[in-house]
Structures are given as structure tokens and as C-alpha cells.
Scaffold this motif. Sequence first.
Motif, PDB file in Angstrom:
ATOM      1  N   SER A   1     -21.697   5.053   5.029  1.00 21.74           N
ATOM      2  CA  SER A   1     -21.666   3.619   4.663  1.00 21.74           C
ATOM      3  C   SER A   1     -22.922   3.107   4.497  1.00 21.74           C
ATOM      4  O   SER A   1     -23.938   3.359   5.027  1.00 21.74           O
ATOM      5  CB  SER A   1     -20.601   2.996   5.720  1.00 21.74           C
ATOM      6  OG  SER A   1     -21.544   2.869   6.711  1.00 21.74           O
TER       7      SER A   1
ATOM      8  N   ASP B   1     -23.516   0.282   5.818  1.00 20.07           N
ATOM      9  CA  ASP B   1     -24.006  -0.233   6.999  1.00 20.07           C
ATOM     10  C   ASP B   1     -24.756   0.609   7.909  1.00 20.07           C
ATOM     11  O   ASP B   1     -25.901   0.214   8.642  1.00 20.07           O
ATOM     12  CB  ASP B   1     -22.802  -0.670   7.764  1.00 20.07           C
ATOM     13  CG  ASP B   1     -23.043  -1.396   9.137  1.00 20.07           C
ATOM     14  OD1 ASP B   1     -23.922  -2.398   9.021  1.00 20.07           O
ATOM     15  OD2 ASP B   1     -22.817  -0.873  10.089  1.00 20.07           O
ATOM     16  N   LYS B   2     -24.663   1.921   7.930  1.00 24.57           N
ATOM     17  CA  LYS B   2     -25.306   2.930   8.499  1.00 24.57           C
ATOM     18  C   LYS B   2     -26.563   3.236   7.649  1.00 24.57           C
ATOM     19  O   LYS B   2     -27.520   3.453   8.343  1.00 24.57           O
ATOM     20  CB  LYS B   2     -24.417   4.129   8.873  1.00 24.57           C
ATOM     21  CG  LYS B   2     -23.344   3.759   9.686  1.00 24.57           C
ATOM     22  CD  LYS B   2     -22.489   5.384   9.873  1.00 24.57           C
ATOM     23  CE  LYS B   2     -21.467   4.938  11.027  1.00 24.57           C
ATOM     24  NZ  LYS B   2     -20.700   6.350  11.335  1.00 24.57           N
TER      25      LYS B   2
ATOM     26  N   THR C   1     -28.296   1.185   6.279  1.00 26.81           N
ATOM     27  CA  THR C   1     -29.542   0.347   6.653  1.00 26.81           C
ATOM     28  C   THR C   1     -29.997   0.515   7.973  1.00 26.81           C
ATOM     29  O   THR C   1     -31.336  -0.167   8.147  1.00 26.81           O
ATOM     30  CB  THR C   1     -28.977  -1.322   6.646  1.00 26.81           C
ATOM     31  OG1 THR C   1     -27.973  -1.020   7.730  1.00 26.81           O
ATOM     32  CG2 THR C   1     -28.443  -1.721   5.386  1.00 26.81           C
TER      33      THR C   1
END
Length: 758
Positions: free
Chosen positions: A711, A713-714, A716
Motif C-alpha cells: 500500500s 501508506d506503507k 511512505t
Amino acid sequence: MSTSLSLPIEAIKTQFCQALSKHHTVILSAPPGAGKSTCLPLWLLRHEAFAGQKIYLLQPRRLAVKNIASYLAFQLNEQVGETVGYRIRNDTKISKSTRLEVITEGILTQIIQQDAELSDCALVVFDEFHERSLQGDLAFALSRDIQQGLRDDLHILLMSATLAIDNIAKAIPDAELLVSEGRSYPVDIVYDAPQNNHRRDHALNVIKKHAKAHEGSILVFLPGVADIRFIANALAEVFKHFPVDDLLLCPLFGDLTLKQQQQAIEPCQPGFRKLVLATNIAETSLTIEGVNLVIDCGLEKVAIYDGASLMNKLVQKNIAKASAIQRAGRAGRLMAGVCIRLYAQDDFERRPEHSVNDIMQADLLPTIIEAARWGVNQLAELPLLELPTPIKEQQAWQELKRLSIVNKQNQLTAHGEQVAQFPCHPRFAHMILSSNKLSSTRKQQEHLSFLACVLAALLEERDVFSGEQSRFDCNIAHRVSKLISAFNQPYGTLVNIVKQVNSLAKRVGLQNSNLLATQHLPLDCIGLLLAYAYPERIAKARGATGDFICANGKGVTLNEQDALAGEQFLVIADLMQTQQVPRVRLAASIELSQLEHWFKPQIVEQEMAVFDERSGKIIARNQTKFDALVLQESVSRNMLSAETIITMWCELITRKGLTLLNWQAKDLALKARWNWLTRYFPEYELPQIDDETLLVNLESRFSPFVGEIKSMDKLTKLDISTMLLSQLDYQQQQILKQAAPEDLYRANRATLSHHLFN
């Protein structure tokens, strides 16, 4: 008309004939008007060294071939086809008694491929060699290869209309160099640059002024056909209201028929003069009688091959100094004259001495297949005067491999041997031969093969029907229908196209083209046929109406009002380069079922990791692909492998840039320190860390860190500094730490900040 004893070339006749007797390779530099094309060939016919043997005289332009052959035959009081004959594509006038053949460069290549020793030929003459076309370079290389390896008695004569032949002379150290000073009628140079950017309007005003007042014929050099038509139409309107009764307006460019070109250069009747609007076709070879004023825009359009789009881009460029001098000289061929340059003198002084040679910018496929046919697997094995870049040559070999024309060793396949026999581009020959396998019935095979021949001939000419079609009609089937309807009574440029159709049809074994043109042809198969010529340009609709993605990954657009804009799949036959996405000029639709059936070996099924922008997560999909085209796609239930995930992230970052990663201040500082060391202290031998290098080596740097990340999110949270430092060994990390410590960066942040993204 007879050969004038006052021709400047006469001054070196004895020296020239002696040089040919003593040397097998001679370079002759003689300015336009010296007589090298019209007088010298008659000496060759009488030279004892060539008695009873054939001489080939090469010209870069078809019009010059016919003109020179006619002129030489006239001086011998003979018809063309007796002692002097000519050969151009689909037009030959020779006989058993012909000793001097005036031919184009491509014709010589075909003669050599059929007779590797040029067994009945004593001399090959390359006229206007300074033009350095790709076909001319290849024909010379093959002739030189014969001379060096098979026949040391073969003579080669290179004739150039410019004195700037140092590079040619250096490349052929065994050649004897001769110079004829030529006839030098004075030409006054006048510079008349536009005061604004309205180049066409300025040219029109200058032409109008001199068309009325000038005594004598005028030759105007314009960059392309569009400019010629603009000026011609504007002048026609002017002359309606203010007639100039003694002035004939004559366009002159390559797309005209030979008859139309002939009208532009033949002498005027008494009491008339000419205004010739020409492209660079009139720079050399052709003498336009009575011209004593040249108006030169200083521009030309050059076809530059773009390997990404598989198309020639017509690029408008400033002409080089050598071309400008050639153009000016046209005003002084027969009398003193004037050349008006529609640009400034300091502009002329800044221009390069010579133009870029064809081999650096032209489509290499026709040359590469001839090289393979000759038996070499790289161009460096031929004595070419110049080589293309290795990347450009390698791309051309790869394209031929994709079409099954050459094998992995760059040797012609059995299919390639057949392709090489066709008088057309290798892509179109491949299409014609492939058409046979699309049907099991003889009649249908004939129809498909004939249709392929029509397509090939039509596409090798420029879009001859463009003026008759709606601007929203890109369907090539409509052009094909127009050609077929006029097939038995062709007009204008269609005459040459029909000749080429007949030539190709004969090669493939079709005996009655006229009859086939009257029958019902499978026009719905045009897209399928084109797919064999341009598999890279099979395109699939995406996004907005008229937006397509090609199999080579390049996007193209089609006006949304065009009938083809709503199709799911197209094959692009021709593109128009624009500043944004290339625009489709000609195309045909193709069915997915046709693609899946006939191109099955090239279609692959694979599991892909796809980034979903909306959720910010990676999802697994099964895809059926033809190169970059996703033909079918479905959600996969399988677990994604680390390799698949890594590949997906690398492709996404390469497409969107390194800014997709979440660079922290410490990461930027590390990159700046590192960049500073690699730039100013190369002795430390640290690897490069600029953006380009990072992207090229992205997978090797990225692999250990992102195989489990699914993802954004991970992603980043990825520690970029750790990833970067992993590329350095312990000693290199210590060098970075000691030679560019963190406190140095903090103290000199302003000085080092400009290195952040270098």
C-alpha cells in the motif's frame, strides 16, 4: 543542342581521362554548370578503358535521371534506350545496345544484389554525391565492397558539386582528387529578413514585388509543399486582379508527377518567363533555364525517423551554409544574377557548414535488410563513409527480428529472403507475404494479396487523397476504395501508384490486377493486414473518445468526431506529429477476435500487480497482453510474489518520478552531501546518485525493501536513507561520513541545496 566547348569541365578533360586510366577511384569536385552531368558522361562512352562495357550513372532524383538521359541521347542523335538509357522504379528504357544507364541509387543496389560482381560493368558514377542520401551511401558501400573484395578492376567515380569534400577524400585515401573550377557568373547576395515572425507574408510580399518588375525567370526556395501551395494560391489571387501576362507560375516538389515536374524546368517559349516555387529538389541536378533571380527562405523540411512512433517526422530546419551557397548559385548558372536571402547575414554566419547526413536520421530498415541480404550482420562490416549510432542500428535489427525477417544472428530467414525481393519497404513486403495465410481458398488469397499490394503502394506515397477527404475521415478504407475505383483509368499521381501495385502484384504471382480491381475486395480485413506491417501500432481505446494507447506504449489521439474514434481497436497507418500527443492521420479498425486468432504467438497471459489509485493499495490481476495492450483482465485470487510487487512499484515510480517517495529532510541532506562528493571529488569513486541514475538502477536499490509493501501508506514509511546507504560498502560509508559530515551540510545548507535533485 550540342555540347559546348566552352563548358568549364573541358579544361580538365585530359587530366580527367588520364586519372581514370591510372586510378580505380576518382573524386571530382565541379560546381553546378561545369558540365559534369551533361558533357563528361560522353567522354566516358569514348574512353578506351570502358569500351564495350556498361557504365552506371547514378542520380539522386528521378526527374534528373530522365532529363540527363534524354539530353545525352539527344547529343548522340539517338533515342533514349539506345546507347543511353535509364531505369527508375516502374519505368525502364534500355536495350541490348545500351552502354550508359542513368539510374537512381536504389536501382543500383538491386542490380548489385542480383549480380554481386557487377560482371558487365566497368564504371559506377555517383553524381551529386554531396547530397549524401542513405540510398546513395549504401550503393557506394556495396560498390566499394565489390571493388575491394571481388573486382579490383571496377572503377568508381564520385562527383560532387561542392569543393567541401575533405571528409570524403579522407575516408577514401586511395582516391585521386580532381577539381574543376566551373563557370563563375557573379551572383549578388542581398539579405532581406522579416521584421516580425510573419515569414510567409514577408516571402509573399518579396515575391510579388519581383514577379512584376524583374526581367527573367525567378526561382523561389520554400521549405515545403504547404508553403508552396499558400504562396501559389495567394499569387493566383493577386494575378486575377493585376495580371502579369508573360509570367508562368510553376510549383516544383517531389510529390508532383514527373510530367508536372518537367513542366517546371523546361525552357519557356519566347516572350515568357517563369516563377518556380520549389523545395530543395531544385538545389542541384536540375537546371531551370532563364533563372537569374533566386529568392531563398533559408529553410527546408527534413524527414527524421522517430523509432518510438515508427514514423518520419517532417522537421523544419535552417539550411546549412553549403545548401545556401548551392541555392544562390542557381541564379548564376547561365548569366549574372541575384540571390535574395529572406534572413539576416549574421543568421547565415551562425549556420553549420553542412547538413546532418541521412544515415543519422533516416529510417534504417531498408538499409539494414539490404546489408543482411549482402551477407553482413552489422553495418560496420560495410565500407560506409559514416555509421549510425549503435542504438539506432540495434533498434532496426530488432524490428526486423520482430517481423521474422532476420534471425538472432542478424541473418535473413527464409521469409526474409522473400521479403528482400520486393520493391517496397520491408514492413509492407512482410504484410503482402503474410496475407496469403489469412485464407484457405485461392480466390480469397488473391483478393487479400491484391488488397495488401494496394495498401503498400498507397502508403508509400503521401496521402494523395487528403485534399478530397473530410478532415474527420481517417479511415484508410475510403482511400483504398477511391484508388480501386480509378484503378483502370488512373490520373495524376495515381498513375505511379497503380504501376507500383502492378509491380508488387506481379512479384506475388497475381496476373490480372485490372480484373481484381473490379471484384469485391475484403475491405474489412484492412486493419488485419496493416497489423502485419505495424504490429507496434495496434492501438486500444482508453479514456476519452479518440484517445488510444499503442502496443509500443505510445499514446495517440483521433478527433472525437471521426467515425473511427468510437472503435475499440485500431491499427494506425499514418500519424501526424504534434507538440502534444501524435494525431492519427490514417487508420483502420481491427476486431479483437482477429487479433487473438492471428497474433496468438505474441499474446501472453501473466499475473500482474496493479496499483489502485482510489484505495492506494496493490491488487492482483490476471492479464492477457499484446505488448503494452491489455486485451483482457480479471481479478486474481492468487497471492502476489515479491518480484511482482517490486516490478509494479518500480514501474510506478519510473512513471511518476522519485517524488512519489516520502523524502524526509535527512534523506534530502544525505543525497545532497553524496551528490556534492561525486561532483567535486571523483577520486573517492562513489557511485552516482542523481535522479537519472537512481531511476535506471531502481530495481536493484529497491528490491530488498519493498517486496512486502502492498500500500502507499506503507511505502511512505520507507526509510529512504537506509535504502540509499545500502548501496555503499563500509569503506564508502566512512568516506561519506568523514568527507561530507552532517554538520558540514547544516553549516553550508544554502551552498549545497542546489545539488538536491541534480
